[in-house]
Design an enzyme around this catalytic site. Structure first.
Site, mmCIF file in Angstrom:
data_model
loop_
_atom_site.group_PDB
_atom_site.id
_atom_site.type_symbol
_atom_site.label_atom_id
_atom_site.label_comp_id
_atom_site.label_asym_id
_atom_site.label_seq_id
_atom_site.Cartn_x
_atom_site.Cartn_y
_atom_site.Cartn_z
ATOM 1 N N HIS A 90 0.841 -1.199 0.000
ATOM 2 C CA HIS A 90 0.000 0.000 0.000
ATOM 3 C C HIS A 90 0.874 1.247 0.000
ATOM 4 O O HIS A 90 1.617 1.488 0.957
ATOM 5 C CB HIS A 90 -0.875 -0.042 1.255
ATOM 6 C CG HIS A 90 -1.825 1.085 1.399
ATOM 7 N ND1 HIS A 90 -1.764 1.986 2.440
ATOM 8 C CD2 HIS A 90 -2.884 1.459 0.635
ATOM 9 C CE1 HIS A 90 -2.754 2.858 2.323
ATOM 10 N NE2 HIS A 90 -3.439 2.568 1.241
ATOM 11 N N GLU A 94 1.145 -0.664 -5.151
ATOM 12 C CA GLU A 94 0.066 0.284 -5.436
ATOM 13 C C GLU A 94 0.561 1.658 -5.893
ATOM 14 O O GLU A 94 1.570 2.158 -5.386
ATOM 15 C CB GLU A 94 -0.787 0.483 -4.173
ATOM 16 C CG GLU A 94 -2.062 1.238 -4.481
ATOM 17 C CD GLU A 94 -2.646 2.001 -3.300
ATOM 18 O OE1 GLU A 94 -1.906 2.359 -2.376
ATOM 19 O OE2 GLU A 94 -3.855 2.263 -3.341
ATOM 20 N N ASP A 99 -1.325 5.433 -6.330
ATOM 21 C CA ASP A 99 -2.439 6.377 -6.379
ATOM 22 C C ASP A 99 -2.078 7.418 -7.426
ATOM 23 O O ASP A 99 -0.936 7.889 -7.461
ATOM 24 C CB ASP A 99 -2.622 7.063 -5.025
ATOM 25 C CG ASP A 99 -3.159 6.123 -3.969
ATOM 26 O OD1 ASP A 99 -4.114 5.380 -4.275
ATOM 27 O OD2 ASP A 99 -2.638 6.134 -2.841
ATOM 28 N N HIS A 139 -0.990 10.268 -2.995
ATOM 29 C CA HIS A 139 -2.270 9.822 -2.438
ATOM 30 C C HIS A 139 -3.381 10.860 -2.524
ATOM 31 O O HIS A 139 -4.538 10.522 -2.732
ATOM 32 C CB HIS A 139 -2.094 9.398 -0.977
ATOM 33 C CG HIS A 139 -3.363 8.900 -0.364
ATOM 34 N ND1 HIS A 139 -4.191 9.691 0.396
ATOM 35 C CD2 HIS A 139 -3.976 7.694 -0.450
ATOM 36 C CE1 HIS A 139 -5.250 8.981 0.759
ATOM 37 N NE2 HIS A 139 -5.144 7.780 0.273
ATOM 38 N N GLU A 173 -4.649 3.314 -8.690
ATOM 39 C CA GLU A 173 -5.960 3.841 -8.299
ATOM 40 C C GLU A 173 -6.195 5.181 -8.978
ATOM 41 O O GLU A 173 -5.360 6.083 -8.894
ATOM 42 C CB GLU A 173 -6.048 4.030 -6.775
ATOM 43 C CG GLU A 173 -7.401 4.645 -6.372
ATOM 44 C CD GLU A 173 -7.560 4.903 -4.868
ATOM 45 O OE1 GLU A 173 -6.734 4.405 -4.082
ATOM 46 O OE2 GLU A 173 -8.515 5.609 -4.523
HETATM 47 CA CA CA Z 1 -5.022 3.969 -2.722
#
Ligand code: CA
Length: 324
Positions: free
Chosen positions: A30, A57, A59, A72, A163
């Site tokens: 994450h 991940e 973002d 993020h 994301e």
């Molecule tokens: Ca995220």
């Protein structure tokens, strides 16, 4: 035989069974290995890779010049020195938005561990010290090149897990983020469901649009934080990324976790479950790290986890996840 030996045999056997079951849950780093290095920096991603995360991940938000920035928040001011470098560039709400800065400007900023704007102190006191060393923000392309480069040099095949952040807000501001992210993924070879990528978003309408209008064939994960229509999500996504508290709603009088019925619903609709976020230094009240992972993997049967501590979740998955 003493207890330690028995425990060791149990753990080895558990790992053996899990390995040969062939469908171990996935370990998703994450924001990188963000418990140890500032989130969404390339060093945090390289460390996550070294900790053998299965997926890392990203973002993604847009800059003023429509570049895909890995960060993020839509704001720059909780993880960089933007307020110091560009005083006067805040909006009326006092915040500094990535969308108001070109990539070239953002590249001049120092990145650091997440901090509280009002107090200037770290959100997680035990993590990497604020403002030490030299970290920078980077683009989605640069991060994919890091991961694909490591895949080349190590022979492993670690996946990416981007994301799309706040697509409706981006659109209000005159920027359409989803087609930009999807095009970059395609440029790097991620076009089909079997490719090593999950694409995630909190916005239900946008993720549906990604599937139906933008014709994206990648595996889609619907992020969730409150009740939703599971059947509807199953019509376009392969899985959900629920908040842990949507799966474990509390504890009974004996301290045992209370499992919500979301897991059963998700399974009935064939949806994978990748809950967020496993943090050893910010656990839900009333549960240990070990018990939380045991509940998620062995009682609820989740298929993966977003983890700030990809080394801890990796060890659990390899040694204590029961065969399925
Ligand atoms: Ca995220």
């Amino acid at each position: 035989m003493n207890k330690l030996a028995l425990t060791t045999i149990y753990m080895l056997l558990g790992g053996y069974m899990a390995i040969f079951a062939g469908n171990l849950p996935i370990n998703i780093a994450h924001r990188g290995a963000c418990a140890y290095l500032p989130e969404h920096t390339l060093p945090a991603k390289a460390l996550a890779y070294g900790m053998q995360a299965d997926y890392i991940e990203q973002d993604v938000v847009l800059t003023k010049d429509d570049r895909a920035l890995v960060i993020h928040d839509i704001h720059l001011d909780t993880v960089t020195d933007v307020a110091e470098k560009f005083p006067g560039r805040a909006r009326a709400d006092g915040r500094y938005y990535a969308l108001d800065f070109t990539l070239a400007e953002i590249r001049t900023l120092k990145a650091c561990e997440r901090f509280n704007i009002a107090s200037g102190t770290a959100v997680f006191a035990g993590r990497f010290p604020l403002w030490k060393s030299d970290f920078r923000l980077h683009t989605l392309e640069e991060e994919i090149e890091l991961i694909q480069g490591l895949n080349h040099s190590t022979g492993r095949n670690v996946g990416i897990y981007p994301e799309i952040k706040d697509p409706a807000w981006h659109r209000e501001q005159g920027h359409d983020i989803s087609p930009i992210v999807i095009r970059i993924l395609a440029d790097y070879g991620y076009t089909k469901a079997e490719d090593k990528v999950y694409l995630q978003c909190f916005d239900f309408a946008e993720l549906k649009r990604v599937k139906s209008e933008l014709k994206c064939e990648l595996k889609l994960i619907q992020l969730t934080e409150e009740d939703f229509d599971v059947a509807s999500v199953a019509s376009y996504a392969v899985g959900i990324g629920p908040w842990i508290k949507q799966l474990i709603s509390g504890f009974d009088k004996d301290g045992r976790p209370i499992i919500s019925d979301l897991a059963a619903q998700a399974k009935a609709h064939g949806l994978e479950m990748h809950p967020y976020t496993f943090r050893v230094d910010a656990l839900p009240d009333g549960i240990s790290a070990e018990k939380l992972l045991d509940t998620l993997f062995n009682e609820i049967g989740v298929d993966g986890i977003f983890s700030d501590f990809p080394d801890v979740s990796r060890d659990f998955i390899r040694t204590r996840v029961k065969a399925r």
